[in-house]
Design a protein around this motif. Structure first.
Motif, PDB file in Angstrom:
ATOM      1  N   UNK A   1       2.941  -3.594  11.329  1.00 30.96           N
ATOM      2  CA  UNK A   1       4.314  -3.816  10.884  1.00 30.96           C
ATOM      3  C   UNK A   1       4.353  -4.631   9.591  1.00 30.96           C
ATOM      4  N   UNK A   2       3.683  -5.762   9.582  1.00 27.91           N
ATOM      5  CA  UNK A   2       3.768  -6.667   8.429  1.00 27.91           C
ATOM      6  C   UNK A   2       3.034  -6.117   7.211  1.00 27.91           C
ATOM      7  N   UNK A   3       1.836  -5.615   7.396  1.00 25.76           N
ATOM      8  CA  UNK A   3       1.044  -5.184   6.239  1.00 25.76           C
ATOM      9  C   UNK A   3       1.607  -3.932   5.579  1.00 25.76           C
ATOM     10  N   UNK A   4       2.144  -3.006   6.366  1.00 22.28           N
ATOM     11  CA  UNK A   4       2.733  -1.809   5.761  1.00 22.28           C
ATOM     12  C   UNK A   4       3.971  -2.159   4.937  1.00 22.28           C
ATOM     13  N   UNK A   5       4.782  -3.089   5.431  1.00 21.98           N
ATOM     14  CA  UNK A   5       5.984  -3.479   4.682  1.00 21.98           C
ATOM     15  C   UNK A   5       5.615  -4.198   3.386  1.00 21.98           C
ATOM     16  N   UNK A   6       4.653  -5.136   3.466  1.00 24.79           N
ATOM     17  CA  UNK A   6       4.244  -5.856   2.264  1.00 24.79           C
ATOM     18  C   UNK A   6       3.592  -4.908   1.267  1.00 24.79           C
ATOM     19  N   UNK A   7       2.721  -4.016   1.751  1.00 27.20           N
ATOM     20  CA  UNK A   7       2.061  -3.064   0.854  1.00 27.20           C
ATOM     21  C   UNK A   7       3.068  -2.113   0.224  1.00 27.20           C
ATOM     22  N   UNK A   8       4.069  -1.706   0.967  1.00 24.69           N
ATOM     23  CA  UNK A   8       5.117  -0.830   0.427  1.00 24.69           C
ATOM     24  C   UNK A   8       5.876  -1.535  -0.680  1.00 24.69           C
ATOM     25  N   UNK A   9       6.152  -2.814  -0.493  1.00 23.10           N
ATOM     26  CA  UNK A   9       6.839  -3.553  -1.545  1.00 23.10           C
ATOM     27  C   UNK A   9       6.018  -3.642  -2.814  1.00 23.10           C
ATOM     28  N   UNK A  10       4.726  -3.933  -2.707  1.00 19.32           N
ATOM     29  CA  UNK A  10       3.881  -4.027  -3.897  1.00 19.32           C
ATOM     30  C   UNK A  10       3.635  -2.660  -4.541  1.00 19.32           C
ATOM     31  N   UNK A  11       3.647  -1.598  -3.765  1.00 21.27           N
ATOM     32  CA  UNK A  11       3.330  -0.274  -4.300  1.00 21.27           C
ATOM     33  C   UNK A  11       4.533   0.425  -4.903  1.00 21.27           C
ATOM     34  N   UNK A  12       5.735   0.150  -4.411  1.00 21.71           N
ATOM     35  CA  UNK A  12       6.889   0.955  -4.811  1.00 21.71           C
ATOM     36  C   UNK A  12       7.982   0.180  -5.554  1.00 21.71           C
TER      37      UNK A  12
ATOM     38  N   UNK B   1      -1.616 -14.211  18.009  1.00 15.56           N
ATOM     39  CA  UNK B   1      -0.794 -13.012  17.822  1.00 15.56           C
ATOM     40  C   UNK B   1       0.241 -13.194  16.720  1.00 15.56           C
ATOM     41  N   UNK B   2       0.981 -14.295  16.749  1.00 14.57           N
ATOM     42  CA  UNK B   2       2.084 -14.487  15.805  1.00 14.57           C
ATOM     43  C   UNK B   2       1.632 -14.437  14.347  1.00 14.57           C
ATOM     44  N   UNK B   3       0.511 -15.079  13.942  1.00 17.11           N
ATOM     45  CA  UNK B   3       0.107 -15.002  12.528  1.00 17.11           C
ATOM     46  C   UNK B   3      -0.141 -13.584  12.022  1.00 17.11           C
ATOM     47  N   UNK B   4      -0.448 -12.641  12.909  1.00 23.72           N
ATOM     48  CA  UNK B   4      -0.681 -11.267  12.454  1.00 23.72           C
ATOM     49  C   UNK B   4       0.606 -10.607  11.972  1.00 23.72           C
ATOM     50  N   UNK B   5       1.757 -11.158  12.330  1.00 24.22           N
ATOM     51  CA  UNK B   5       3.032 -10.607  11.879  1.00 24.22           C
ATOM     52  C   UNK B   5       3.403 -11.102  10.485  1.00 24.22           C
ATOM     53  N   UNK B   6       2.489 -11.824   9.829  1.00 19.88           N
ATOM     54  CA  UNK B   6       2.737 -12.318   8.474  1.00 19.88           C
ATOM     55  C   UNK B   6       1.752 -11.729   7.471  1.00 19.88           C
ATOM     56  N   UNK B   7       1.146 -10.590   7.814  1.00 17.28           N
ATOM     57  CA  UNK B   7       0.289  -9.795   6.921  1.00 17.28           C
ATOM     58  C   UNK B   7      -1.004 -10.533   6.570  1.00 17.28           C
ATOM     59  N   UNK B   8      -1.940  -9.770   6.047  1.00 17.30           N
ATOM     60  CA  UNK B   8      -3.195 -10.328   5.538  1.00 17.30           C
ATOM     61  C   UNK B   8      -3.606  -9.533   4.307  1.00 17.30           C
ATOM     62  N   UNK B   9      -4.312 -10.192   3.420  1.00 10.56           N
ATOM     63  CA  UNK B   9      -4.594  -9.620   2.104  1.00 10.56           C
ATOM     64  C   UNK B   9      -5.452  -8.359   2.191  1.00 10.56           C
ATOM     65  N   UNK B  10      -6.419  -8.341   3.082  1.00 13.44           N
ATOM     66  CA  UNK B  10      -7.354  -7.219   3.139  1.00 13.44           C
ATOM     67  C   UNK B  10      -6.646  -5.913   3.494  1.00 13.44           C
ATOM     68  N   UNK B  11      -5.852  -5.926   4.568  1.00 12.39           N
ATOM     69  CA  UNK B  11      -5.158  -4.711   4.990  1.00 12.39           C
ATOM     70  C   UNK B  11      -4.037  -4.341   4.020  1.00 12.39           C
ATOM     71  N   UNK B  12      -3.384  -5.330   3.455  1.00 12.12           N
ATOM     72  CA  UNK B  12      -2.355  -5.036   2.453  1.00 12.12           C
ATOM     73  C   UNK B  12      -2.965  -4.313   1.260  1.00 12.12           C
ATOM     74  N   UNK B  13      -4.132  -4.741   0.844  1.00 12.84           N
ATOM     75  CA  UNK B  13      -4.800  -4.083  -0.285  1.00 12.84           C
ATOM     76  C   UNK B  13      -5.123  -2.626   0.042  1.00 12.84           C
ATOM     77  N   UNK B  14      -5.685  -2.364   1.207  1.00 14.20           N
ATOM     78  CA  UNK B  14      -6.013  -0.985   1.587  1.00 14.20           C
ATOM     79  C   UNK B  14      -4.761  -0.115   1.643  1.00 14.20           C
ATOM     80  N   UNK B  15      -3.710  -0.634   2.245  1.00 12.99           N
ATOM     81  CA  UNK B  15      -2.478   0.146   2.380  1.00 12.99           C
ATOM     82  C   UNK B  15      -1.809   0.379   1.024  1.00 12.99           C
ATOM     83  N   UNK B  16      -1.786  -0.646   0.194  1.00 11.56           N
ATOM     84  CA  UNK B  16      -1.172  -0.488  -1.132  1.00 11.56           C
ATOM     85  C   UNK B  16      -1.900   0.568  -1.941  1.00 11.56           C
TER      86      UNK B  16
END
Length: 350
Positions: free
Chosen positions: A160-171, A216-231
């Motif tokens: 949830x978090x990483x796809x939204x953050x990556x979408x923001x940086x990509x689009x 669990x809760x910190x995973x809802x605030x994204x991480x750089x590695x997965x955001x980079x792959x998704x972006x």
């Protein structure tokens, strides 16, 4: 002349292909040898583990039943220079008495020498009871349940978090986008030890230590590695599709849900596999936050405690590791097609 050249070229290609294949098989054998050793050790018996002359594969010492007694079998050198498998009836310091399993009705054989110097024949005999014994000792059902819960819940947060953050940086284009993305990526190089004490203190003060919440809760605030792959993957999707959807009145979230995500299955699977394997093997964080709650601990922490208790039983330790490996291995095998596709495409420079 042309025929000779073609033959020579084909011969060179065949030699090259054979050499590459042989080198690949050699490297694969070297890479898989520790895993094969783990599998063999997990199926050995305690008696084999303590025997100095035991083979590397799971086996048991050959025995022969004679007059209701199980006799050990040895490879005995005979006077004529040959070797024969004989069952030891009566051991002795300087001479021992054997019987021939192939012909037990013949006279007993007296052999001069120390029987301790004789080799023993071994028979293939995997000990499957190791796995059932470990299943009971370490309470695998509870550990699997705890680990699956942590992996699935944190996976939901990551997606949830990483796809939204990556979408923001990509689009989206906004001031400071590249700087913010650089700062985000730079957090990959931040050692975990630097943030351990502040985060633990924070979670302790709000009463989360001893629960699953800090994991669990910190995973809802994204991480750089997965955001980079998704972006990287999102940027390979043509912007014209977004523009066409905007003309039809689609909102940014509608574009994200109906256009971006359906075309991003490979990278989503890749990120999911990465995170599940990481969560399954995570030892450091659960050890810190669940040290006082053994009933909540995942399999990685329980395995470390089990290894300390049963350090003299390597066959049980390897059986535990092999059982813990099953779920991540199945996940990877089921998702490998999408996994490889997602990794290849996210490596494209944008």
């Amino acid at each position: 002349m042309n025929h000779n050249l073609r033959t020579s070229r084909r011969l060179k290609d065949a030699v090259k292909a054979t050499a590459i294949t042989g080198l690949s098989i050699l490297l694969l054998a070297m890479f898989l040898s520790p895993f094969l050793f783990m599998v063999f050790t997990a199926m050995k018996s305690p008696q084999q583990m303590s025997a100095l002359d035991a083979p590397i594969w799971p086996a048991k010492q050959a025995t022969y039943t004679y007059n209701g007694n199980d006799l050990e079998v040895f490879i005995v050198p005979m006077p004529e220079g040959t070797k024969k498998e004989l069952a030891m009836l009566k051991p002795g310091r300087e001479q021992s008495i054997f019987v021939d399993p192939a012909d037990p009705n013949t006279d007993e054989i007296t052999w001069q020498g120390s029987w301790r110097t004789l080799e023993r024949p071994w028979e293939w005999s995997p000990r499957w009871e190791n796995f059932s014994e470990v299943w009971e000792l370490i309470n695998f059902p509870r550990l699997f349940r705890n680990t699956l819960f942590l992996a699935i819940m944190s996976e939901i947060g990551v997606l949830i978090s990483c796809t939204l953050v990556a979408y923001g940086f990509a689009r989206f284009r906004f001031p400071g986008r590249n700087i913010l993305f650089t700062i985000l990526i730079s957090t990959i190089f931040l050692p975990a030890a630097v943030t351990t004490i502040p985060t633990y203190t924070f979670f302790l003060k709000i009463g989360w230590v001893g629960t699953y919440l800090p994991l669990i809760i910190p995973t809802f605030f994204a991480n750089a590695y997965d955001v980079f792959l998704l972006r990287q993957y999102f940027m390979t999707i043509p912007h014209e599709m977004d523009e066409a959807a905007m003309i039809d009145g689609a909102s940014p979230f509608r574009i994200f849900w109906s256009i971006i995500l359906p075309q991003s299955i490979p990278v989503l699977v890749a990120v999911s596999v990465f995170h599940i394997v990481w969560a399954w093997n995570d030892y450091y964080n659960p050890l810190i936050y669940l040290s006082t709650k053994p009933e909540l601990q995942p399999i990685a922490v329980a395995m470390a405690r089990f290894n300390g208790i049963h350090s003299t039983n390597p066959h049980l330790i390897q059986a535990t590791a092999l059982m813990a490996l099953v779920v991540p291995l199945i996940v990877f095998l089921l998702a490998q097609r999408f996994f490889k596709q997602g990794i290849v495409i996210t490596g494209v420079e944008k």
